[in-house]
Design a protein around this motif. Sequence first.
Motif, PDB file in Angstrom:
ATOM      1  N   THR A  68     -10.469 -15.588  27.086  1.00 27.90           N
ATOM      2  CA  THR A  68      -9.593 -14.746  26.264  1.00 27.90           C
ATOM      3  C   THR A  68     -10.053 -13.292  26.230  1.00 27.90           C
ATOM      4  O   THR A  68      -9.286 -12.413  25.865  1.00 27.90           O
ATOM      5  CB  THR A  68      -9.518 -15.331  24.831  1.00 27.90           C
ATOM      6  N   PHE A  69     -11.276 -13.033  26.643  1.00 29.09           N
ATOM      7  CA  PHE A  69     -11.769 -11.657  26.648  1.00 29.09           C
ATOM      8  C   PHE A  69     -10.794 -10.728  27.352  1.00 29.09           C
ATOM      9  O   PHE A  69     -10.305 -11.026  28.443  1.00 29.09           O
ATOM     10  CB  PHE A  69     -13.137 -11.571  27.355  1.00 29.09           C
ATOM     11  N   VAL A  70     -10.519  -9.605  26.707  1.00 31.61           N
ATOM     12  CA  VAL A  70      -9.766  -8.535  27.363  1.00 31.61           C
ATOM     13  C   VAL A  70     -10.345  -7.211  26.853  1.00 31.61           C
ATOM     14  O   VAL A  70     -10.618  -7.053  25.660  1.00 31.61           O
ATOM     15  CB  VAL A  70      -8.246  -8.658  27.110  1.00 31.61           C
TER      16      VAL A  70
ATOM     17  N   THR B  32     -20.559 -11.341  20.086  1.00 31.67           N
ATOM     18  CA  THR B  32     -21.218 -10.037  20.131  1.00 31.67           C
ATOM     19  C   THR B  32     -20.632  -9.110  21.201  1.00 31.67           C
ATOM     20  O   THR B  32     -21.167  -8.034  21.440  1.00 31.67           O
ATOM     21  CB  THR B  32     -22.728 -10.222  20.407  1.00 31.67           C
ATOM     22  N   VAL B  33     -19.545  -9.514  21.810  1.00 31.90           N
ATOM     23  CA  VAL B  33     -18.947  -8.722  22.896  1.00 31.90           C
ATOM     24  C   VAL B  33     -18.016  -7.668  22.295  1.00 31.90           C
ATOM     25  O   VAL B  33     -16.803  -7.849  22.213  1.00 31.90           O
ATOM     26  CB  VAL B  33     -18.207  -9.637  23.901  1.00 31.90           C
ATOM     27  N   ASP B  34     -18.596  -6.552  21.878  1.00 33.77           N
ATOM     28  CA  ASP B  34     -17.833  -5.607  21.061  1.00 33.77           C
ATOM     29  C   ASP B  34     -16.891  -4.699  21.838  1.00 33.77           C
ATOM     30  O   ASP B  34     -16.195  -3.880  21.235  1.00 33.77           O
ATOM     31  CB  ASP B  34     -18.769  -4.791  20.167  1.00 33.77           C
ATOM     32  N   ASN B  35     -16.833  -4.838  23.141  1.00 32.17           N
ATOM     33  CA  ASN B  35     -15.811  -4.086  23.881  1.00 32.17           C
ATOM     34  C   ASN B  35     -14.574  -4.941  24.157  1.00 32.17           C
ATOM     35  O   ASN B  35     -13.689  -4.553  24.913  1.00 32.17           O
ATOM     36  CB  ASN B  35     -16.371  -3.531  25.194  1.00 32.17           C
ATOM     37  N   CYS B  36     -14.490  -6.095  23.497  1.00 29.41           N
ATOM     38  CA  CYS B  36     -13.303  -6.962  23.610  1.00 29.41           C
ATOM     39  C   CYS B  36     -12.244  -6.530  22.588  1.00 29.41           C
ATOM     40  O   CYS B  36     -12.573  -6.177  21.450  1.00 29.41           O
ATOM     41  CB  CYS B  36     -13.696  -8.420  23.365  1.00 29.41           C
ATOM     42  N   HIS B  37     -10.997  -6.606  22.994  1.00 28.86           N
ATOM     43  CA  HIS B  37      -9.853  -6.267  22.130  1.00 28.86           C
ATOM     44  C   HIS B  37      -9.886  -7.069  20.829  1.00 28.86           C
ATOM     45  O   HIS B  37      -9.431  -6.583  19.792  1.00 28.86           O
ATOM     46  CB  HIS B  37      -8.562  -6.565  22.907  1.00 28.86           C
ATOM     47  N   TYR B  38     -10.387  -8.280  20.853  1.00 28.79           N
ATOM     48  CA  TYR B  38     -10.355  -9.172  19.685  1.00 28.79           C
ATOM     49  C   TYR B  38     -11.603  -9.111  18.822  1.00 28.79           C
ATOM     50  O   TYR B  38     -11.661  -9.746  17.777  1.00 28.79           O
ATOM     51  CB  TYR B  38     -10.124 -10.625  20.146  1.00 28.79           C
ATOM     52  N   TRP B  39     -12.581  -8.353  19.254  1.00 28.15           N
ATOM     53  CA  TRP B  39     -13.837  -8.273  18.480  1.00 28.15           C
ATOM     54  C   TRP B  39     -13.593  -7.504  17.182  1.00 28.15           C
ATOM     55  O   TRP B  39     -12.837  -6.540  17.150  1.00 28.15           O
ATOM     56  CB  TRP B  39     -14.915  -7.580  19.316  1.00 28.15           C
ATOM     57  N   HIS B  40     -14.263  -7.958  16.114  1.00 27.08           N
ATOM     58  CA  HIS B  40     -14.152  -7.286  14.826  1.00 27.08           C
ATOM     59  C   HIS B  40     -15.536  -7.140  14.228  1.00 27.08           C
ATOM     60  O   HIS B  40     -16.465  -7.882  14.565  1.00 27.08           O
ATOM     61  CB  HIS B  40     -13.233  -8.093  13.895  1.00 27.08           C
TER      62      HIS B  40
ATOM     63  N   GLU C  65      -6.411 -17.557  18.856  1.00 25.63           N
ATOM     64  CA  GLU C  65      -7.057 -18.713  19.473  1.00 25.63           C
ATOM     65  C   GLU C  65      -7.772 -18.204  20.714  1.00 25.63           C
ATOM     66  O   GLU C  65      -7.445 -17.136  21.223  1.00 25.63           O
ATOM     67  CB  GLU C  65      -6.037 -19.809  19.831  1.00 25.63           C
ATOM     68  N   ILE C  66      -8.765 -18.946  21.166  1.00 27.66           N
ATOM     69  CA  ILE C  66      -9.468 -18.541  22.388  1.00 27.66           C
ATOM     70  C   ILE C  66      -9.574 -19.739  23.320  1.00 27.66           C
ATOM     71  O   ILE C  66      -9.457 -20.889  22.901  1.00 27.66           O
ATOM     72  CB  ILE C  66     -10.877 -17.964  22.115  1.00 27.66           C
ATOM     73  N   LEU C  67      -9.823 -19.436  24.591  1.00 29.73           N
ATOM     74  CA  LEU C  67     -10.070 -20.480  25.584  1.00 29.73           C
ATOM     75  C   LEU C  67     -11.465 -20.270  26.161  1.00 29.73           C
ATOM     76  O   LEU C  67     -11.745 -19.253  26.797  1.00 29.73           O
ATOM     77  CB  LEU C  67      -9.033 -20.416  26.712  1.00 29.73           C
TER      78      LEU C  67
HETATM   79  S1  SF4 Z   1     -11.810 -13.211  22.607  1.00 29.26           S
HETATM   80 FE1  SF4 Z   1     -13.772 -14.040  23.345  1.00 29.26          FE
HETATM   81  S2  SF4 Z   1     -14.936 -12.238  24.048  1.00 29.26           S
HETATM   82 FE2  SF4 Z   1     -13.277 -11.522  22.729  1.00 29.26          FE
HETATM   83  S3  SF4 Z   1     -14.163 -11.356  20.660  1.00 29.26           S
HETATM   84 FE3  SF4 Z   1     -13.200 -13.395  20.842  1.00 29.26          FE
HETATM   85  S4  SF4 Z   1     -14.868 -14.763  21.534  1.00 29.26           S
HETATM   86 FE4  SF4 Z   1     -15.529 -12.640  21.926  1.00 29.26          FE
END
Ligand code: SF4
Length: 82
Positions: free
Chosen positions: A63-65, A7-15, A24-26
């Motif tokens: 991985t959040f950015v 639900t972190v919609d200000n992340c580059h990877y959020w869709h 992939e994430i860590l």
């Molecule tokens: S990288 Fe992490 S914070 Fe970002 S959308 Fe994926 S799970 Fe969420």
Amino acid sequence: MPSIRCTVDNCHYWHQGNTCNASEILVTSDSFGQTAADSVDAPQAANLNTTPVNTCLDTCCKTFVTKGSGQIRADGVTRNPL
Ligand code: SF4
């Protein structure tokens, strides 16, 4: 890779639909996440020490950015094609 919901919609990877679109994430402990360099992420996971925690509150997504950040290419993680 399993579907990851986030639900972190200000992340580059959020869709849309609260989906993570990273290659992939860590997930790691907060203490490691706060001290490791931005370049340390899922591509290096096989060589990292384990980081046990007590509760979910002690974990983070390394991985959040932030969207639009200059750090998007710091760690080797990419966005999956839509
Ligand atoms: S990288 Fe992490 S914070 Fe970002 S959308 Fe994926 S799970 Fe969420």
